[in-house]
Design a protein around this motif. Structure first.
Motif, mmCIF file in Angstrom:
data_model
loop_
_atom_site.group_PDB
_atom_site.id
_atom_site.type_symbol
_atom_site.label_atom_id
_atom_site.label_comp_id
_atom_site.label_asym_id
_atom_site.label_seq_id
_atom_site.Cartn_x
_atom_site.Cartn_y
_atom_site.Cartn_z
ATOM 1 N N UNK A 145 0.849 -1.189 0.000
ATOM 2 C CA UNK A 145 0.000 0.000 0.000
ATOM 3 C C UNK A 145 0.887 1.243 0.000
ATOM 4 N N UNK A 146 0.430 2.277 -0.698
ATOM 5 C CA UNK A 146 1.158 3.546 -0.641
ATOM 6 C C UNK A 146 0.764 4.265 0.646
ATOM 7 N N UNK A 147 1.772 4.770 1.347
ATOM 8 C CA UNK A 147 1.510 5.414 2.630
ATOM 9 C C UNK A 147 2.065 6.844 2.597
ATOM 10 N N UNK A 148 1.215 7.772 2.866
ATOM 11 C CA UNK A 148 1.630 9.172 2.826
ATOM 12 C C UNK A 148 1.320 9.808 4.170
ATOM 13 N N UNK A 193 -7.614 6.986 6.126
ATOM 14 C CA UNK A 193 -6.784 8.025 6.730
ATOM 15 C C UNK A 193 -6.793 7.829 8.247
ATOM 16 N N UNK A 194 -5.614 7.681 8.826
ATOM 17 C CA UNK A 194 -5.500 7.547 10.275
ATOM 18 C C UNK A 194 -5.170 8.918 10.865
ATOM 19 N N UNK A 195 -5.840 9.276 11.956
ATOM 20 C CA UNK A 195 -5.408 10.483 12.669
ATOM 21 C C UNK A 195 -4.573 10.028 13.859
ATOM 22 N N UNK A 196 -3.250 10.127 13.708
ATOM 23 C CA UNK A 196 -2.342 9.610 14.721
ATOM 24 C C UNK A 196 -2.138 10.613 15.844
ATOM 25 N N UNK A 201 -1.376 12.837 10.243
ATOM 26 C CA UNK A 201 -2.283 11.866 9.629
ATOM 27 C C UNK A 201 -1.467 10.904 8.774
ATOM 28 N N UNK A 202 -2.015 9.725 8.548
ATOM 29 C CA UNK A 202 -1.388 8.787 7.619
ATOM 30 C C UNK A 202 -2.458 8.302 6.631
ATOM 31 N N UNK A 203 -2.205 8.569 5.353
ATOM 32 C CA UNK A 203 -3.131 8.113 4.316
ATOM 33 C C UNK A 203 -2.583 6.807 3.757
ATOM 34 N N UNK A 204 -3.436 5.795 3.600
ATOM 35 C CA UNK A 204 -3.000 4.585 2.905
ATOM 36 C C UNK A 204 -3.905 4.375 1.705
ATOM 37 N N UNK A 205 -3.285 4.082 0.577
ATOM 38 C CA UNK A 205 -4.047 3.990 -0.662
ATOM 39 C C UNK A 205 -3.401 2.974 -1.591
#
Lengths: 505, 567
Positions: A145-148, A193-196, A201-205
């Protein structure tokens, strides 16, 4: 600012600058470090390094997976790659779990997922991995997964501007599933989208999104950074997932975690044994079952794998591959980018582009939110007009399958086939084409042939009779289908509180 | 979802319970076939009650936690024959049917070697090729041929038996006019299909009805261990050895089984086999059927040459237009039926014939709770082989000798054992790290010469564990609890007379229009309004639900006819 290179030489310039990073003092680099240092996307850096590798200028350190400098005569620790025939300059990337999955992959069947080698199944056949998701638990390596990561005071504002969902309502410790669109309201991608932290935040796509988010961040105080290669991700899915997670991770109240909650813990059982590497846990997944996803630094990946597999031994845990994942996600009614819909980012034809509603993701569009998000005006217009297409579930019952196969005097030959991604036309009964079926599969759990299809909105009514093409022997026949509720399978345990519906199936 | 039957059974049905009263249909026995019949009848709108002798439903499809933390599938342990029609028409998936496929078959051999067959055909080829390359090649052809045979049986099974009998045997029905034109067309189809088969396949089919499985398998294979392994299905539940003529049919019977259109697949019901009965019961209740447990039936009531209801053991009487029994023939046509009630004085002859019905049980069940996974000498480490069937049948002679013991009234000292490890397929069956081992054991004759099962039960259990220890050394020290069940236990718990799992031997003399009797071959009995729906009808045993379904369709058809005549 650097002088703009003449057309076509950009890659050479970049490769040269990458090569200059190596020196006798610093003969080895990690891919992610090089990419960050040179402001390149890791996949770009990887491609360029692959070319250097093929040219014999750099090699790979087998143990660390790092790149090593090969001056004339070579440097110990690296290997000069054999001369290639030019057909394939680039070996597939491997995830940080690769050494574990490779040892278990008896089938030897790998599929490319965003450039990474991923097991199709570990057994010769995917059946038992599929059943593990519904019956016990399965462990998927979803690291490709792409993680941004989006960090900074404006991070919430940026997401609220890019995404169709309302990020002012996303609390720390929550995950949000959302779509994002271009200005025309056409769907680019969907992802979590995780709100850490308040400002992290961390978006996974499924596909790259760094550039899009970066472009949208102009003028905002938010740093957008690709961290794809820094993290290893495992999805633990199935009715036994909670029991296994509780035994493998400490510091997380798994029973108290609600669907789409996020928590931080560390590896090791409650008694305090284990390494204690930090891990982020999300109650998410792509299977429609009870499950969690675990996010760790790449260097802790193998320790995570080991903790979970040890804890899972008495629970029937199995490593599972992409074929099983593709089967269960259809039962869960979950759409897949570039299979069930085409991203507007690379749709060859205007006609292929869809809005979130047309891809079955209308629920992710929050027109009542305050922010003026990308695509809002177009989606408001669509709300008035109504979408032209709809994503529907189609169901073919057993007796129809019997009827189709009795024509060649066989019982229905549908079991054991992986989900088919070959699009086939959908018709009104006996009539013209009204859409296409994009994924289809016989569910041994539900004992029905199920499919995801995009059809004209006027026929997307529950219970409507439609037909789609299936191969029966060498022939093509039309199967009578019915528009059915998505998800096809929705067990209570998927979203239930931990205390209640836990282990019971 | 997969509630044990024990828990589910106590709950009253959809309708409030009535003491006495009138129903459209009474079903005797809440085994899987009785429940299937009840579900179909209720689905058609009839007011149905199921009367079960035992405190729980399920009959031989029963699960229980006999030892804390460990769930046993007490008797039946795998599902394959369950008809897709039944699954889909009754929507059993919605009601909790959850069949986990078994992975493989392992046959440990005495020399520490083994025969291993997996779902992947090429891996199987290479496993078998170690023993015989010729057999490895023959096996895939054999499987194809057997699938075709199974398909033929499947077609035969779909037809109603009396019409089928008329077609196959030229038997003239007493009421030939009753063969509806639609069914006749079906029979004509089957006849044509049969005649169109290649000559060789027609010959194979007739061989399978009559030959011994050893002779049949000799035509295909050279490796004795493989023949023994394949012969397992020819003796399961039958008082036959691989060298007894007729055993090839039992083999064929098991090839009728399919899971989702794939013949010869097996599945394990999550939570234990009782879950299958629970799912059918849930469907039946959903259609409005009432199920009463602890409710033994004393006899069928008749008046004016027609069944009118039943008398319960407690003296209550329930009346109904139709009574259908899922019990074995000795009960249905014997104890429950007064010979004088049968019109035309045919009752006595029927009773005498039923008394000679071959249905002495020959199989026992040993369920073990183990402290850990068994370590088979041939494959000691845990692995996928533990998620499939494991059979102790190392040679044809071995199985034949096991049969010899039973022929003279003893149980096999070194028995044939067909095992699965339910807890590997479904961890809900045992605590993590522990396991349950289900052993189906032959031979264990219903009557022991010169002694009783009460005296021999432990010795039988010891023989099983001793035999297992030859292949899985140390297993005797892993046993935490054991449940030993002999045919008399099957009789008393599941209520099957003689404890025969098929309600009667599957031999040509007891099949087709002879099952269970020429006068009661089409689910009808000679007493109008009284029907049979158990494993002793048409195609017989296994968790198929086929007899229950066909009987219900027969009853509904008859009721329609009667209604039409009344008008």
């Amino acid at each position: 600012m650097m002088r703009r290179a003449p057309q076509g030489t950009q890659a050479i310039q970049r490769a040269l600058s990458l090569y200059r990073s190596f020196s006798a003092q610093q003969p080895e680099h990690r891919l992610t470090d090089l990419a960050a240092e040179h402001g390149l996307h890791p996949s770009t850096a990887h491609r360029l390094l692959g070319a250097l590798e093929a040219g014999g200028l750099v090699g790979r350190n087998r143990d660390t997976q790092g790149y090593v400098w090969l001056p004339e005569g070579g440097v110990s620790g690296g290997e000069r790659p054999a001369r290639r025939n030019g057909m394939r300059l680039l070996a597939p990337l491997v995830t940080p779990f690769h050494r574990r999955t490779e040892a278990l992959c008896e089938s030897g069947a790998w599929r490319d997922w965003s450039g990474y080698a991923c097991a199709l199944s570990h057994d010769p056949l995917p059946d038992h991995e599929y059943w593990a998701v519904r019956n016990t638990a399965a462990l998927f390596d979803v690291s490709p997964l792409f993680k941004v990561e989006i960090v900074g005071p404006d991070s919430e504002r940026l997401l609220d501007r890019v995404m169709t969902r309302d990020f002012t309502k996303c609390r720390v410790g929550r995950v949000i599933y959302t779509s994002w669109c271009n200005e025309d309201g056409h769907l680019l991608q969907d992802g979590n989208v995780q709100r850490l932290e308040p400002e992290r935040f961390l978006v996974s796509a499924a596909e790259p999104c760094l550039r899009w988010f970066g472009d949208c961040a102009v003028g905002m105080d938010a740093l957008v950074r690709d961290v794809s290669a820094d993290l290893g991700v495992l999805a633990l899915q199935g009715p036994r997932a909670r029991a296994i997670a509780e035994a493998a991770i400490r510091g997380v109240d798994f029973a108290g975690m609600r669907y789409f909650d996020l928590a931080g813990g560390e590896l090791g059982d409650q008694a305090g044994a284990g390494r204690g590497a930090p891990v982020t846990v999300t109650r998410t997944g792509y299977t429609g079952d009870l499950g969690y996803e675990f996010w760790v630094a790449s260097e802790d990946a193998e320790a995570l794998w080991d903790s979970l597999t040890v804890a899972g031994a008495g629970h029937g845990l199995r490593p599972a591959g992409l074929l099983a994942l593709d089967m269960v996600r259809v039962e869960a009614g979950l759409v897949l980018i570039d299979v069930d819909y085409v991203s507007a980012a690379h749709a060859e034809l205007e006609a292929l582009k869809v809005t979130p509603a047309e891809a079955g993701l209308g629920f992710t569009v929050k027109l009542d939110k305050e922010a003026d998000f990308v695509g809002r005006r177009a989606l408001e217009l669509e709300r008035e007009r109504g979408p032209a297409w709809a994503m529907v579930g189609l169901e073919v019952d057993w007796f129809e399958l019997e009827r189709l196969w009795s024509g060649i005097d066989l019982r229905p030959q549908v079991v054991g086939e992986p989900a088919s991604r070959e699009p086939t036309p959908v018709f009104v009964p006996g009539g013209s084409q009204v859409g296409q079926c994009t994924t289809r599969f016989f569910s041994p759990l539900l004992k029905k042939y199920i499919a995801l299809a995009t059809v004209q909105a006027d026929v997307a009514v529950l219970g409507t009779a439609l037909e789609f093409e299936v191969a029966v022997g060498y022939g093509r026949r039309r199967a009578r289908a019915r528009v059915a509720k998505r998800p096809f399978f929705l067990p209570d345990r998927k979203m239930a509180d931990g205390s209640a519906a836990g282990a019971a199936g | 979802m997969t509630e044990g039957v024990t828990e589910a059974a106590g709950t009253p049905g959809g309708a409030p319970e009535r003491r006495g009263g009138h129903f459209d249909a009474i079903v005797v026995g809440a085994g899987h076939n009785g429940l299937v019949s009840a579900a179909y009848l209720a689905r058609a709108g009839l007011d149905v009650v199921v009367l079960e002798r035992a405190p729980v439903i399920g009959g031989a499809t029963l699960s229980e936690e006999a030892f804390p933390g460990f769930r046993y599938s007490v008797f039946s342990y795998l599902v394959s024959l369950l008809r897709p029609e039944v699954i889909h028409e009754l929507d059993l998936v919605k009601h909790g049917l959850f069949l986990v496929p078994t992975a493989s078959t392992l046959n440990p051999l005495p020399n520490g070697d083994c025969l291993f067959r997996e779902s992947d055909p090429w891996r199987t080829y290479h496993h078998i090729a170690r023993h015989s390359r010729r057999d490895a090649e023959a096996l895939s052809e054999y499987k194809l041929e057997m699938r075709r045979m199974g398909h033929l049986m499947f077609k035969l099974q779909r037809a109603a038996p009396d019409e089928l009998a008329a077609a196959v045997a030229g038997h003239v029905d007493e009421n030939p006019g009753q063969i509806s034109s639609e069914l006749s067309a079906e029979v004509a189809d089957i006849s044509r299909y049969f005649l169109d088969l290649p000559k060789q396949r027609r010959r194979s089919f007739l061989q399978m009805l009559t030959m011994s499985s050893a002779d049949f398998l000799d035509q295909w294979f050279e490796c004795d261990a493989l023949k023994a392994a394949l012969s397992s299905s020819s003796i399961i539940g039958s008082f036959l050895s691989p060298r007894t003529p007729g055993s090839a049919y039992v083999l064929l019977h098991h090839y009728m089984g399919e899971v989702d259109g794939v013949y010869r697949e097996w599945g394990f019901q999550k939570g234990g086999t009782g879950g299958v009965a629970a799912a059918i019961a849930s469907a039946a209740r959903g259609y409005g059927a009432e199920i009463r447990t602890d409710c033994p039936v004393a006899r069928v009531l008749a008046r004016g040459g027609r069944a009118r209801g039943v008398a319960l053991a407690n003296g209550d009487e329930l009346t109904a237009d139709v009574v259908v029994s899922s019990a074995a023939p000795q009960v249905s046509l014997g104890r429950l039926l007064d010979a004088d009630d049968v019109p035309g004085g045919a009752g006595k002859g029927l009773r005498d014939r039923v008394a000679r019905w071959q249905s002495a049980g020959c199989a026992g069940k040993v369920n073990l709770a183990l402290d850990g996974l068994p370590r088979f000498e041939c494959m000691p480490e845990p692995g996928p082989h533990l998620a499939g069937g494991i059979t102790i049948a190392p040679s044809l002679d071995y199985v034949e000798r096991a049969f010899d013991d039973a022929k003279y009234g003893g149980f096999s000292e070194r028995p044939f054992i067909d095992m699965i490890i339910p807890s590997v397929l479904d961890p809900d069956m045992a605590p993590p790290g522990k396991c349950v081992l289900s052993c189906f054991v032959q031979y264990a004759p219903y009557e022991l010469a010169g002694t009783t099962w009460d005296e021999q039960r432990d010795a039988f259990g010891d023989a099983v564990v001793r035999t297992l220890a030859e292949y899985a050394p140390g297993i005797e020290d892993q046993v935490l609890h054991r449940q030993v069940l002999a045919p008399p236990d099957i009789e008393s718990i599941a209520g099957i007379s003689g404890g025969n799992i098929f309600h009667g031997e599957l031999r040509l003399s007891q099949l087709f229009l002879l099952r269970p009797d020429p006068a009661a071959a089409a689910f009808r009995t000679p007493l109008p309004g009284y029907y049979l729906c158990g494993s002793s009808t048409q195609f017989g045993g296994g968790i198929s639900g086929g007899p229950g379904r066909l009987a219900a369709l027969r009853i509904l058809d008859d009721l329609l006819r009667r209604g039409a005549e009344a008008r």
